[in-house]
Design an enzyme around this catalytic site. Structure first.
Site, short mmCIF file in Angstrom:
data_model
loop_
_atom_site.label_atom_id
_atom_site.label_comp_id
_atom_site.label_asym_id
_atom_site.label_seq_id
_atom_site.Cartn_x
_atom_site.Cartn_y
_atom_site.Cartn_z
CD1 TRP A 193 77.31 26.62 87.53
CD2 TRP A 193 77.33 25.41 89.42
NE1 TRP A 193 78.33 25.70 87.44
CE2 TRP A 193 78.36 24.95 88.59
CE3 TRP A 193 77.15 24.80 90.66
CZ2 TRP A 193 79.20 23.90 88.95
CZ3 TRP A 193 77.99 23.77 91.03
CH2 TRP A 193 79.00 23.33 90.17
CG ASP A 208 78.45 27.72 95.48
OD1 ASP A 208 79.67 27.67 95.69
OD2 ASP A 208 77.92 27.29 94.43
CB ALA A 225 82.50 29.19 93.51
CE LYS A 283 85.26 28.63 89.07
NZ LYS A 283 84.46 27.46 89.43
C1 LMR Z 1 81.15 27.56 85.72
O1 LMR Z 1 80.05 27.89 86.16
O2 LMR Z 1 81.47 27.71 84.54
C2 LMR Z 1 82.17 26.98 86.66
O3 LMR Z 1 81.68 26.94 87.96
C3 LMR Z 1 82.72 25.69 86.21
C4 LMR Z 1 81.75 24.54 86.32
O4 LMR Z 1 82.11 23.53 86.91
O5 LMR Z 1 80.63 24.64 85.81
#
Ligand code: LMR
Length: 394
Positions: free
Chosen positions: A127, A208, A210, A243
Site C-alpha cells: 500500500w 495490518d 484492514a 471496511k
Molecule cells: C485503499 O488502499 O484504497 C484504501 O486502503 C483506502 C486508502 O486510504 O488508501
C-alpha cells in the site's frame, strides 16, 4: 514562513478519488479507492450499524471524555474478534485510534520509542501509504520481495532470502489478508514459516488487518494473525473498522500490542496512551462504540457477520466473473491468476500509460500501478471492462 513548505506529493489513491468525482461521464467505473460497493455502486451503511446507531442515539447519556486509549470495552471486543483465544488478555495492550491508518502510525511510533534504529520491512509492492507512514514515524523502510508477477502468486524464495536480512528488533509488516495491492495472500504454511523466521531473527511482525472478512471469512482471515500471536513473544496489530464494518469516514481503528509479559504489557499500554495524548489526545468514539455495540450483542453480531459474508461472496463472484470475461476477451489465460487471488484488489499488469488510456478512452479508473478494486464493478460492467483491459493491454 509557510512559503518554505514546497508542495506535498499527492497520495495516488486519494487523487484518483478526486479525479473520478470530477469526471462527468455517466459510464465511468471506479476501480480505485478500496471501498466496498454494492450492485448499485453504493457503499452501504450496514444494517447492524444502523441498528447500533439507533440504540446509541436513544440510550447514550454522555459524550464526556474517556481515557486516552479510548473505551476498554472496544479494546476487548476487537481483541476477541481478532485474536480469539490465541493470546491471553493480560498480554495485550490496546488503544483506539483514528482508523487503521492511525493504528499503523501509533504502532510505528511505539516501535520508534522502543528501538529508534528499527527498520520496517515492507512487501514489494505494498500500500503506497505504508512507506510514507514509516518515514513519517522517523523509521527506515526496507523492502522484501513478495509478488511474483509471472504467476500472480508469492515469490516465496525471494521473500525468505530478503527477510534473512532482518535484524534483532526490526519490524516485518505483513498484510493480515487481502494483500493490498496484489490480492496474493499468505497461506497457512507461509504464516508458520514467517513465525519461525521472526523468532529466529528476533524481528517483530506488524500485521495490518484492514480487510477482515473479505478473503475467506472472519475466522479464516484471522488465522495467520492468530498463529503468530500464539507462537511469538511480541506481535503488533493495526486493525481497521473501515471496511469490515463499513465505517470508513467514522475512523475506527485499534492498535494491539501483544507482549511477552504482563509488566511489558503495562508499559506498552502506558506508552500507547501517551502517544494518543501527543497526537490527538483522545481517539474518536462514535464508530468504536458502534463496533462495540455490535460485537457485544448476539443478534446484531450475527446480522453483521451475515452481511459481511454476503459482501465477501459478491466480491468473489465479481472476481470469477471478471477473470472469465478477461479470458474470453483476451483469448488467453494471461489474467488467470485473478481468480485465485483474494479480497478487493489485484494487479492487472498495466503500465502507467495503459492505466491512463483506460481512464481517458474507457472511463476506467485504476491506480497507476495497475491495481483494480473489484468491488467497484457492477455485474453489467464486466464485459465492457474486460474488453477495454484486453484491448489496451494487448
Ligand atoms: C485503499 O488502499 O484504497 C484504501 O486502503 C483506502 C486508502 O486510504 O488508501
Amino acid at each position: 514562513m509557510l512559503h518554505a513548505l514546497g508542495s506535498a506529493a499527492p497520495d495516488p489513491i486519494i487523487r484518483l478519488m478526486q479525479d473520478f468525482a470530477a469526471d462527468p461521464r455517466a459510464d465511468k467505473v471506479d476501480l480505485g479507492v478500496g471501498m466496498y460497493r454494492d450492485g448499485e455502486g453504493r457503499t452501504p451503511v450496514m444494517a447492524a450499524v444502523r441498528a447500533a446507531e439507533a440504540r446509541l442515539l436513544a440510550a447514550q447519556e454522555t459524550k464526556g471524555y474517556l481515557g486516552l486509549a479510548g473505551d476498554p470495552a472496544f479494546h476487548a471486543g476487537m481483541r476477541d474478534l481478532l485474536l480469539g483465544t490465541a493470546a491471553a488478555a493480560e498480554r495485550v495492550a490496546a488503544a483506539g485510534t483514528p482508523g487503521g491508518t492511525g493504528a499503523l502510525r501509533q504502532a510505528l511510533e511505539l516501535v520508534r520509542r522502543a528501538n529508534p534504529g528499527a527498520r520496517v520491512w515492507l512487501s514489494a509492492p505494498t500500500w503506497p501509504n505504508h512507506p510514507a507512514l514509516v518515514r513519517a514515524a522517523g523509521l527506515a523502510p526496507a523492502t522484501y520481495r513478495y509478488y511474483d508477477a509471472a504467476s500472480g502468486g508469492i515469490d516465496r524464495a525471494g521473500m525468505r532470502a530478503d527477510l534473512e536480512g532482518a535484524a534483532l528488533g526490526d519490524v516485518v509488516l505483513l498484510h493480515g489478508c487481502c494483500h493490498n495491492p496484489t490480492g496474493a495472500d499468505l497461506m497457512p504454511g507461509d504464516w508458520a514459516d514467517l513465525a519461525v523466521m521472526c523468532e529466529r531473527r528476533g524481528a517483530v511482525p506488524l500485521i495490518d488487518m484492514a480487510y477482515l472478512g473479505f478473503a475467506e471469512g472472519i475466522d479464516a482471515d484471522a488465522a495467520g494473525l492468530r498463529l503468530m500471536a500464539a507462537s511469538l513473544p511480541e506481535v503488533l496489530i493495526a486493525a481497521s473498522g473501515s471496511k469490515s464494518f463499513g465505517l470508513y469516514r467514522e475512523r475506527v481503528g485499534c492498535v494491539l500490542a501483544i507482549c511477552e509479559s504482563a509488566p511489558v504489557r503495562d508499559a506498552a499500554a502506558a506508552m500507547l496512551a501517551t502517544l494518543n495524548r501527543e497526537s490527538y489526545a483522545f481517539p474518536p468514539d462514535h464508530g468504536a462504540r458502534v463496533v462495540t455495540t455490535i460485537l457485544a450483542d448476539a443478534a446484531l453480531r450475527a446480522d453483521w457477520a451475515a452481511e459481511l459474508e454476503a459482501m465477501r461472496a459478491r466480491l468473489a463472484r465479481l472476481r470469477q466473473g471478471l477473470a472469465e470475461a478477461l479470458r474470453d476477451a483476451a483469448g488467453s489465460d494471461r489474467f488467470g491468476s485473478l481468480a485465485a487471488q483474494r479480497g478487493m484488489f489485484s494487479l492487472i499488469g498495466a503500465d502507467p500509460d495503459q492505466v491512463e488510456r483506460l481512464r481517458a478512452t474507457h472511463g476506467l479508473y485504476l491506480i497507476g500501478d495497475g491495481r483494480i478494486n473489484l468491488a467497484g464493478l457492477r455485474e453489467a460492467d464486466i464485459p465492457r471492462v474486460a474488453r477495454a483491459i484486453a484491448a489496451e493491454l494487448a
